[in-house]
Design a protein around this motif. Sequence first.
Motif, PDB file in Angstrom:
ATOM      1  N   ASP A 191       0.827  -1.206   0.000  1.00  0.00           N
ATOM      2  CA  ASP A 191       0.000   0.000   0.000  1.00  0.00           C
ATOM      3  C   ASP A 191       0.863   1.258   0.000  1.00  0.00           C
ATOM      4  O   ASP A 191       0.509   2.261  -0.632  1.00  0.00           O
ATOM      5  CB  ASP A 191      -0.943  -0.011   1.197  1.00  0.00           C
ATOM      6  N   ARG A 192       2.003   1.214   0.700  1.00  0.00           N
ATOM      7  CA  ARG A 192       2.892   2.364   0.683  1.00  0.00           C
ATOM      8  C   ARG A 192       3.502   2.564  -0.709  1.00  0.00           C
ATOM      9  O   ARG A 192       3.636   3.698  -1.176  1.00  0.00           O
ATOM     10  CB  ARG A 192       3.995   2.188   1.733  1.00  0.00           C
ATOM     11  N   ILE A 193       3.875   1.477  -1.360  1.00  0.00           N
ATOM     12  CA  ILE A 193       4.417   1.581  -2.715  1.00  0.00           C
ATOM     13  C   ILE A 193       3.376   2.189  -3.655  1.00  0.00           C
ATOM     14  O   ILE A 193       3.694   3.036  -4.503  1.00  0.00           O
ATOM     15  CB  ILE A 193       4.877   0.198  -3.221  1.00  0.00           C
ATOM     16  N   LEU A 194       2.107   1.789  -3.485  1.00  0.00           N
ATOM     17  CA  LEU A 194       1.052   2.332  -4.340  1.00  0.00           C
ATOM     18  C   LEU A 194       0.790   3.812  -4.059  1.00  0.00           C
ATOM     19  O   LEU A 194       0.307   4.528  -4.941  1.00  0.00           O
ATOM     20  CB  LEU A 194      -0.227   1.521  -4.171  1.00  0.00           C
ATOM     21  N   GLU A 195       1.086   4.268  -2.858  1.00  0.00           N
ATOM     22  CA  GLU A 195       1.008   5.704  -2.600  1.00  0.00           C
ATOM     23  C   GLU A 195       2.047   6.455  -3.421  1.00  0.00           C
ATOM     24  O   GLU A 195       1.807   7.573  -3.890  1.00  0.00           O
ATOM     25  CB  GLU A 195       1.226   5.990  -1.113  1.00  0.00           C
ATOM     26  N   GLN A 196       3.198   5.825  -3.593  1.00  0.00           N
ATOM     27  CA  GLN A 196       4.278   6.431  -4.368  1.00  0.00           C
ATOM     28  C   GLN A 196       4.034   6.271  -5.870  1.00  0.00           C
ATOM     29  O   GLN A 196       4.374   7.149  -6.664  1.00  0.00           O
ATOM     30  CB  GLN A 196       5.619   5.784  -4.007  1.00  0.00           C
ATOM     31  N   PRO A 198       0.850   5.210  -7.944  1.00  0.00           N
ATOM     32  CA  PRO A 198      -0.563   4.813  -8.085  1.00  0.00           C
ATOM     33  C   PRO A 198      -0.770   3.847  -9.259  1.00  0.00           C
ATOM     34  O   PRO A 198      -0.200   4.026 -10.335  1.00  0.00           O
ATOM     35  CB  PRO A 198      -1.268   6.154  -8.330  1.00  0.00           C
ATOM     36  N   ASN A 199      -1.565   2.811  -8.995  1.00  0.00           N
ATOM     37  CA  ASN A 199      -1.889   1.790 -10.007  1.00  0.00           C
ATOM     38  C   ASN A 199      -0.663   1.013 -10.478  1.00  0.00           C
ATOM     39  O   ASN A 199      -0.729   0.291 -11.480  1.00  0.00           O
ATOM     40  CB  ASN A 199      -2.591   2.412 -11.217  1.00  0.00           C
ATOM     41  N   GLY A 200       0.449   1.142  -9.761  1.00  0.00           N
ATOM     42  CA  GLY A 200       1.649   0.415 -10.155  1.00  0.00           C
ATOM     43  C   GLY A 200       2.339   0.998 -11.364  1.00  0.00           C
ATOM     44  O   GLY A 200       3.231   0.368 -11.936  1.00  0.00           O
ATOM     45  N   ASP A 201       1.958   2.225 -11.765  1.00  0.00           N
ATOM     46  CA  ASP A 201       2.588   2.863 -12.922  1.00  0.00           C
ATOM     47  C   ASP A 201       3.946   3.436 -12.521  1.00  0.00           C
ATOM     48  O   ASP A 201       4.128   3.892 -11.381  1.00  0.00           O
ATOM     49  CB  ASP A 201       1.701   3.991 -13.453  1.00  0.00           C
ATOM     50  N   GLY A 202       4.883   3.433 -13.461  1.00  0.00           N
ATOM     51  CA  GLY A 202       6.205   3.986 -13.183  1.00  0.00           C
ATOM     52  C   GLY A 202       7.245   2.887 -13.049  1.00  0.00           C
ATOM     53  O   GLY A 202       6.974   1.698 -13.262  1.00  0.00           O
ATOM     54  N   TYR A 203       8.424   3.298 -12.666  1.00  0.00           N
ATOM     55  CA  TYR A 203       9.563   2.387 -12.638  1.00  0.00           C
ATOM     56  C   TYR A 203       9.984   2.114 -11.196  1.00  0.00           C
ATOM     57  O   TYR A 203      10.495   3.007 -10.509  1.00  0.00           O
ATOM     58  CB  TYR A 203      10.733   2.995 -13.413  1.00  0.00           C
ATOM     59  N   PHE A 204       9.789   0.877 -10.742  1.00  0.00           N
ATOM     60  CA  PHE A 204      10.267   0.509  -9.415  1.00  0.00           C
ATOM     61  C   PHE A 204      10.537  -0.988  -9.355  1.00  0.00           C
ATOM     62  O   PHE A 204       9.983  -1.785 -10.135  1.00  0.00           O
ATOM     63  CB  PHE A 204       9.279   0.936  -8.317  1.00  0.00           C
ATOM     64  N   LEU A 205      11.400  -1.350  -8.406  1.00  0.00           N
ATOM     65  CA  LEU A 205      11.828  -2.731  -8.227  1.00  0.00           C
ATOM     66  C   LEU A 205      11.816  -3.032  -6.732  1.00  0.00           C
ATOM     67  O   LEU A 205      12.383  -2.274  -5.938  1.00  0.00           O
ATOM     68  CB  LEU A 205      13.238  -2.919  -8.789  1.00  0.00           C
ATOM     69  N   VAL A 206      11.147  -4.127  -6.352  1.00  0.00           N
ATOM     70  CA  VAL A 206      11.110  -4.574  -4.964  1.00  0.00           C
ATOM     71  C   VAL A 206      12.025  -5.787  -4.837  1.00  0.00           C
ATOM     72  O   VAL A 206      11.878  -6.758  -5.600  1.00  0.00           O
ATOM     73  CB  VAL A 206       9.677  -4.948  -4.528  1.00  0.00           C
ATOM     74  N   VAL A 207      12.986  -5.738  -3.907  1.00  0.00           N
ATOM     75  CA  VAL A 207      13.944  -6.828  -3.775  1.00  0.00           C
ATOM     76  C   VAL A 207      14.096  -7.197  -2.305  1.00  0.00           C
ATOM     77  O   VAL A 207      13.793  -6.412  -1.414  1.00  0.00           O
ATOM     78  CB  VAL A 207      15.327  -6.451  -4.351  1.00  0.00           C
ATOM     79  N   ASN A 224      -0.641  -8.040  -6.801  1.00  0.00           N
ATOM     80  CA  ASN A 224      -1.908  -7.423  -7.213  1.00  0.00           C
ATOM     81  C   ASN A 224      -2.619  -6.791  -6.025  1.00  0.00           C
ATOM     82  O   ASN A 224      -2.428  -7.205  -4.876  1.00  0.00           O
ATOM     83  CB  ASN A 224      -2.855  -8.472  -7.809  1.00  0.00           C
ATOM     84  N   ARG A 225      -3.454  -5.805  -6.324  1.00  0.00           N
ATOM     85  CA  ARG A 225      -4.469  -5.343  -5.380  1.00  0.00           C
ATOM     86  C   ARG A 225      -5.766  -5.285  -6.156  1.00  0.00           C
ATOM     87  O   ARG A 225      -5.935  -4.450  -7.054  1.00  0.00           O
ATOM     88  CB  ARG A 225      -4.132  -3.975  -4.792  1.00  0.00           C
ATOM     89  N   GLY A 226      -6.663  -6.218  -5.842  1.00  0.00           N
ATOM     90  CA  GLY A 226      -7.874  -6.357  -6.639  1.00  0.00           C
ATOM     91  C   GLY A 226      -7.512  -6.735  -8.067  1.00  0.00           C
ATOM     92  O   GLY A 226      -6.761  -7.678  -8.309  1.00  0.00           O
ATOM     93  N   ASP A 227      -8.025  -5.983  -9.022  1.00  0.00           N
ATOM     94  CA  ASP A 227      -7.738  -6.253 -10.429  1.00  0.00           C
ATOM     95  C   ASP A 227      -6.506  -5.504 -10.927  1.00  0.00           C
ATOM     96  O   ASP A 227      -6.151  -5.602 -12.104  1.00  0.00           O
ATOM     97  CB  ASP A 227      -8.937  -5.849 -11.294  1.00  0.00           C
ATOM     98  N   THR A 228      -5.845  -4.764 -10.043  1.00  0.00           N
ATOM     99  CA  THR A 228      -4.683  -3.978 -10.452  1.00  0.00           C
ATOM    100  C   THR A 228      -3.402  -4.776 -10.285  1.00  0.00           C
ATOM    101  O   THR A 228      -3.083  -5.216  -9.169  1.00  0.00           O
ATOM    102  CB  THR A 228      -4.578  -2.688  -9.624  1.00  0.00           C
ATOM    103  N   GLN A 229      -2.690  -4.987 -11.372  1.00  0.00           N
ATOM    104  CA  GLN A 229      -1.401  -5.645 -11.275  1.00  0.00           C
ATOM    105  C   GLN A 229      -0.364  -4.619 -10.836  1.00  0.00           C
ATOM    106  O   GLN A 229      -0.242  -3.545 -11.416  1.00  0.00           O
ATOM    107  CB  GLN A 229      -0.975  -6.263 -12.600  1.00  0.00           C
ATOM    108  N   ILE A 230       0.403  -4.970  -9.809  1.00  0.00           N
ATOM    109  CA  ILE A 230       1.375  -4.041  -9.241  1.00  0.00           C
ATOM    110  C   ILE A 230       2.784  -4.393  -9.693  1.00  0.00           C
ATOM    111  O   ILE A 230       3.551  -3.525 -10.115  1.00  0.00           O
ATOM    112  CB  ILE A 230       1.289  -4.052  -7.709  1.00  0.00           C
ATOM    113  N   THR A 231       3.130  -5.667  -9.584  1.00  0.00           N
ATOM    114  CA  THR A 231       4.479  -6.097  -9.977  1.00  0.00           C
ATOM    115  C   THR A 231       4.426  -7.404 -10.761  1.00  0.00           C
ATOM    116  O   THR A 231       3.430  -8.136 -10.705  1.00  0.00           O
ATOM    117  CB  THR A 231       5.398  -6.319  -8.759  1.00  0.00           C
ATOM    118  N   ARG A 232       5.511  -7.656 -11.443  1.00  0.00           N
ATOM    119  CA  ARG A 232       5.740  -8.938 -12.100  1.00  0.00           C
ATOM    120  C   ARG A 232       6.979  -9.581 -11.487  1.00  0.00           C
ATOM    121  O   ARG A 232       7.977  -8.905 -11.259  1.00  0.00           O
ATOM    122  CB  ARG A 232       5.958  -8.744 -13.601  1.00  0.00           C
TER     123      ARG A 232
END
Length: 300
Positions: A191-196, A198-207, A224-232
């Motif tokens: 949820d904090r990442i999505l604040e930064q 929104p909708n998982g748009d932009g460039y970020f990497l979680v490691v 995912n959060r609901g139908d929104t894909q956040i990361t691959r």
Amino acid sequence: MVRGPLKHIFLLIVFGSIAGAGEIRVASMNLQNYLIMDRRVDNRWVKDYPKPEVEKAALRRAVLEINPDILAVQEMGPGLLLREFQEDLEKEGQVFPYMILMEGEDEERHVAVLSKIEPLEVIPHRDMDFPYFGERMKMKRGLLEVVFPQQENGEDFWSLFVVHLKSRLTDNDSDPDSRERREKEARAARDRILEQFPNGDGYFLVVGDFNDHRDSASLRRFANRGDTQITRMIDAFDSRGEKWTYHYEKFDRYERVDFFLASTDLSRCVKGAEGKILDSFYWRVGTDHRPIFLDLDFGQ
């Protein structure tokens, strides 16, 4: 787009160089208790003993072999030990001018970043909490965000988020293996990442070390959060095509608990669409986790 000025400066700058344009190699390593603690040494129990030098040397050898531009680590002790690690690496030819330590609720084990690239911003997310059996709990090691430029002197940026979710040790009998706590930590971090972003748009990497398997509730929260894909999930392989990253010696069990999770935009920048796992023979001397790494190319 450029983020705001560098803030939350617990960043220790020793040199002033920045890596040139081109590919960026990102690595993640769990250092297995790079701290002072009670431990078994030469078949005897010793109190308040540092990580043995032979183990430290194996970790440094791994870093030299990988040669990362950005190194995310877990289970690092206090700042003096991170500086020791940085200085010892420098003596062996790996110079990381930028050193970042994140201090969370866990007073002993921290996440940290060593970098050859100057960050644009450092944000230690320490304030995330969640309900847990009638209490408000905080994420044990927090969420460290470090913002980097995509290209030298460029305006575009990307964020690296470093995590180390709660271990499987049971702290509450109602939560075997601390599965629920990890899921809540993952949800808070997501949820904090999505604040930064929104909708998982932009460039970020979680490691980092997620202490869970790929189909766990914890990993699904980041996906995912609901139908929104956040990361691959970016799969990583060793030289034999195997994916495991952790060896639990007590049960002789091999698992994958260390992951790269990329936003859709950033996943397109992963060279070869996959990462690698270091499987040189000496790794097990230094840690029970195998290091993972990948290359980013923002020009491809």
